[in-house]
Design a protein around this motif. Structure first.
Motif, PDB file in Angstrom:
ATOM      1  N   LEU A 182      38.815 -88.576  -8.412  1.00 29.49           N
ATOM      2  CA  LEU A 182      39.693 -87.716  -7.613  1.00 29.49           C
ATOM      3  C   LEU A 182      41.122 -88.245  -7.562  1.00 29.49           C
ATOM      4  N   ARG A 183      41.296 -89.565  -7.576  1.00 24.77           N
ATOM      5  CA  ARG A 183      42.642 -90.137  -7.475  1.00 24.77           C
ATOM      6  C   ARG A 183      43.483 -89.851  -8.722  1.00 24.77           C
ATOM      7  N   GLN A 184      42.837 -89.429  -9.825  1.00 20.12           N
ATOM      8  CA  GLN A 184      43.570 -89.143 -11.049  1.00 20.12           C
ATOM      9  C   GLN A 184      43.872 -87.648 -11.227  1.00 20.12           C
ATOM     10  N   ILE A 185      43.387 -86.825 -10.314  1.00 20.81           N
ATOM     11  CA  ILE A 185      43.633 -85.385 -10.397  1.00 20.81           C
ATOM     12  C   ILE A 185      45.008 -85.086  -9.803  1.00 20.81           C
ATOM     13  N   GLN A 186      45.833 -84.392 -10.583  1.00 24.46           N
ATOM     14  CA  GLN A 186      47.175 -84.056 -10.136  1.00 24.46           C
ATOM     15  C   GLN A 186      47.260 -82.663  -9.538  1.00 24.46           C
ATOM     16  N   ASP A 187      46.488 -81.716 -10.066  1.00 24.86           N
ATOM     17  CA  ASP A 187      46.564 -80.343  -9.581  1.00 24.86           C
ATOM     18  C   ASP A 187      45.244 -79.629  -9.867  1.00 24.86           C
ATOM     19  N   VAL A 188      44.898 -78.688  -8.987  1.00 23.97           N
ATOM     20  CA  VAL A 188      43.708 -77.861  -9.155  1.00 23.97           C
ATOM     21  C   VAL A 188      44.130 -76.422  -8.911  1.00 23.97           C
ATOM     22  N   SER A 189      43.800 -75.530  -9.834  1.00 19.60           N
ATOM     23  CA  SER A 189      44.154 -74.121  -9.690  1.00 19.60           C
ATOM     24  C   SER A 189      43.075 -73.271 -10.350  1.00 19.60           C
ATOM     25  N   TYR A 190      43.193 -71.947 -10.207  1.00 16.69           N
ATOM     26  CA  TYR A 190      42.241 -71.072 -10.872  1.00 16.69           C
ATOM     27  C   TYR A 190      42.910 -69.792 -11.330  1.00 16.69           C
ATOM     28  N   ASP A 191      42.303 -69.164 -12.337  1.00 16.96           N
ATOM     29  CA  ASP A 191      42.743 -67.878 -12.870  1.00 16.96           C
ATOM     30  C   ASP A 191      41.583 -66.901 -12.760  1.00 16.96           C
ATOM     31  N   GLN A 192      41.879 -65.656 -12.386  1.00 11.37           N
ATOM     32  CA  GLN A 192      40.872 -64.616 -12.337  1.00 11.37           C
ATOM     33  C   GLN A 192      41.413 -63.379 -13.030  1.00 11.37           C
ATOM     34  N   GLY A 193      40.669 -62.904 -14.008  1.00 11.07           N
ATOM     35  CA  GLY A 193      41.030 -61.660 -14.673  1.00 11.07           C
ATOM     36  C   GLY A 193      40.482 -60.470 -13.904  1.00 11.07           C
ATOM     37  N   PHE A 194      40.573 -59.304 -14.517  1.00 15.59           N
ATOM     38  CA  PHE A 194      40.126 -58.067 -13.886  1.00 15.59           C
ATOM     39  C   PHE A 194      38.638 -58.119 -13.539  1.00 15.59           C
ATOM     40  N   PHE A 195      37.799 -58.410 -14.538  1.00 14.58           N
ATOM     41  CA  PHE A 195      36.356 -58.474 -14.288  1.00 14.58           C
ATOM     42  C   PHE A 195      35.999 -59.647 -13.379  1.00 14.58           C
ATOM     43  N   GLY A 196      36.748 -60.715 -13.478  1.00 14.97           N
ATOM     44  CA  GLY A 196      36.520 -61.865 -12.607  1.00 14.97           C
ATOM     45  C   GLY A 196      36.730 -61.528 -11.145  1.00 14.97           C
ATOM     46  N   ARG A 197      37.740 -60.740 -10.855  1.00 15.34           N
ATOM     47  CA  ARG A 197      37.984 -60.329  -9.470  1.00 15.34           C
ATOM     48  C   ARG A 197      36.901 -59.381  -8.976  1.00 15.34           C
ATOM     49  N   ILE A 198      36.421 -58.518  -9.852  1.00 21.93           N
ATOM     50  CA  ILE A 198      35.377 -57.576  -9.455  1.00 21.93           C
ATOM     51  C   ILE A 198      34.053 -58.300  -9.223  1.00 21.93           C
ATOM     52  N   PHE A 199      33.678 -59.183 -10.152  1.00 23.37           N
ATOM     53  CA  PHE A 199      32.371 -59.836 -10.095  1.00 23.37           C
ATOM     54  C   PHE A 199      32.401 -61.214  -9.445  1.00 23.37           C
ATOM     55  N   GLY A 200      33.565 -61.728  -9.096  1.00 21.58           N
ATOM     56  CA  GLY A 200      33.665 -62.987  -8.357  1.00 21.58           C
ATOM     57  C   GLY A 200      33.558 -64.243  -9.199  1.00 21.58           C
ATOM     58  N   PHE A 201      34.220 -64.282 -10.361  1.00 20.61           N
ATOM     59  CA  PHE A 201      34.252 -65.495 -11.168  1.00 20.61           C
ATOM     60  C   PHE A 201      35.648 -65.687 -11.733  1.00 20.61           C
ATOM     61  N   GLY A 202      35.908 -66.898 -12.239  1.00 19.46           N
ATOM     62  CA  GLY A 202      37.215 -67.193 -12.816  1.00 19.46           C
ATOM     63  C   GLY A 202      37.214 -68.544 -13.501  1.00 19.46           C
ATOM     64  N   THR A 203      38.358 -68.941 -14.005  1.00 24.06           N
ATOM     65  CA  THR A 203      38.521 -70.225 -14.677  1.00 24.06           C
ATOM     66  C   THR A 203      39.194 -71.194 -13.718  1.00 24.06           C
ATOM     67  N   VAL A 204      38.560 -72.338 -13.487  1.00 20.88           N
ATOM     68  CA  VAL A 204      39.120 -73.380 -12.634  1.00 20.88           C
ATOM     69  C   VAL A 204      39.806 -74.392 -13.538  1.00 20.88           C
ATOM     70  N   ASN A 205      41.080 -74.664 -13.268  1.00 20.60           N
ATOM     71  CA  ASN A 205      41.879 -75.593 -14.075  1.00 20.60           C
ATOM     72  C   ASN A 205      42.155 -76.857 -13.276  1.00 20.60           C
ATOM     73  N   ILE A 206      41.830 -78.009 -13.870  1.00 22.82           N
ATOM     74  CA  ILE A 206      42.091 -79.304 -13.250  1.00 22.82           C
ATOM     75  C   ILE A 206      43.064 -80.044 -14.156  1.00 22.82           C
ATOM     76  N   THR A 207      44.219 -80.421 -13.591  1.00 22.73           N
ATOM     77  CA  THR A 207      45.254 -81.122 -14.353  1.00 22.73           C
ATOM     78  C   THR A 207      45.200 -82.608 -14.030  1.00 22.73           C
ATOM     79  N   SER A 208      45.224 -83.413 -15.093  1.00 23.79           N
ATOM     80  CA  SER A 208      45.226 -84.859 -14.935  1.00 23.79           C
ATOM     81  C   SER A 208      45.976 -85.475 -16.102  1.00 23.79           C
TER      82      SER A 208
END
Length: 173
Positions: free
Chosen positions: A71-97
């Motif tokens: 955890l101490r090496q993680i700089q940022d955490v974010s996510y992206d959700q496309g059209f179907f992702g918003r409808i069905f409740g999924f997305g891509t989680v991005n972890i920057t290190s």
């Protein structure tokens, strides 16, 4: 809660890809049973595990492949959700290190907002704890820790209120 990893590390939450990702598994299962079984097992075995010290990616059907990102090496955490992702409740989680040289993208994760919040709270919790065992040894190895007395500071007023408007007198004569 979950599994204990050792060294006091405790699993906070484990995530598996969203069921929408299984759609292709079902397609392959119907079209080609062995290939479909492989994709289903691959989906079932792969997990992202968030602990109080790290984020793990566990995968592998026959061989186990585990990647750990403290955890101490993680700089940022974010996510992206496309059209179907918003409808069905999924997305891509991005972890920057910086240690891994960029961004890890975990695709098709269920409720990515919750996962990002879980990782962020774990990072904040890890930052607020002080790991005394990791601090450098201060003193001799056999020396018992002592209680330090608080330092008392006394402020002394060097000029009296009656002499504030008078210039200082020279006493060296």
């Amino acid at each position: 809660m979950g599994t204990e990893f050792g060294n006091g590390e405790i699993e906070i939450k484990a995530y598996r890809r969203h069921w929408f990702d299984v759609f292709w598994t079902v397609f392959w299962l119907v079209a080609f049973l062995p290939i479909g079984c492989y994709f289903f097992l691959k989906w079932y075995v792969e997990k992202i595990v968030v602990t109080n010290q790290a984020v793990y990616l566990r995968k592998g059907i026959i061989n186990r492949d585990v990647k750990r990102l403290p955890l101490r090496q993680i700089q940022d955490v974010s996510y992206d959700q496309g059209f179907f992702g918003r409808i069905f409740g999924f997305g891509t989680v991005n972890i920057t290190s910086a240690t891994i040289g960029g961004i890890l993208g975990y695709k098709c994760m269920p409720n990515p907002n919750e996962m990002v919040l879980t990782i962020s709270q774990a990072i904040e919790g890890a930052a607020s704890r002080v790991n005394v065992a990791s601090l450098p040894n201060q003193g001799f190895a056999n020396q018992q820790p002592t209680q330090q007395q608080p330092i008392q500071i006394q402020i002394v007023n060097q000029t009296s209120p009656t002499n504030q408007n008078q210039p200082p007198t020279n006493t060296n004569s």
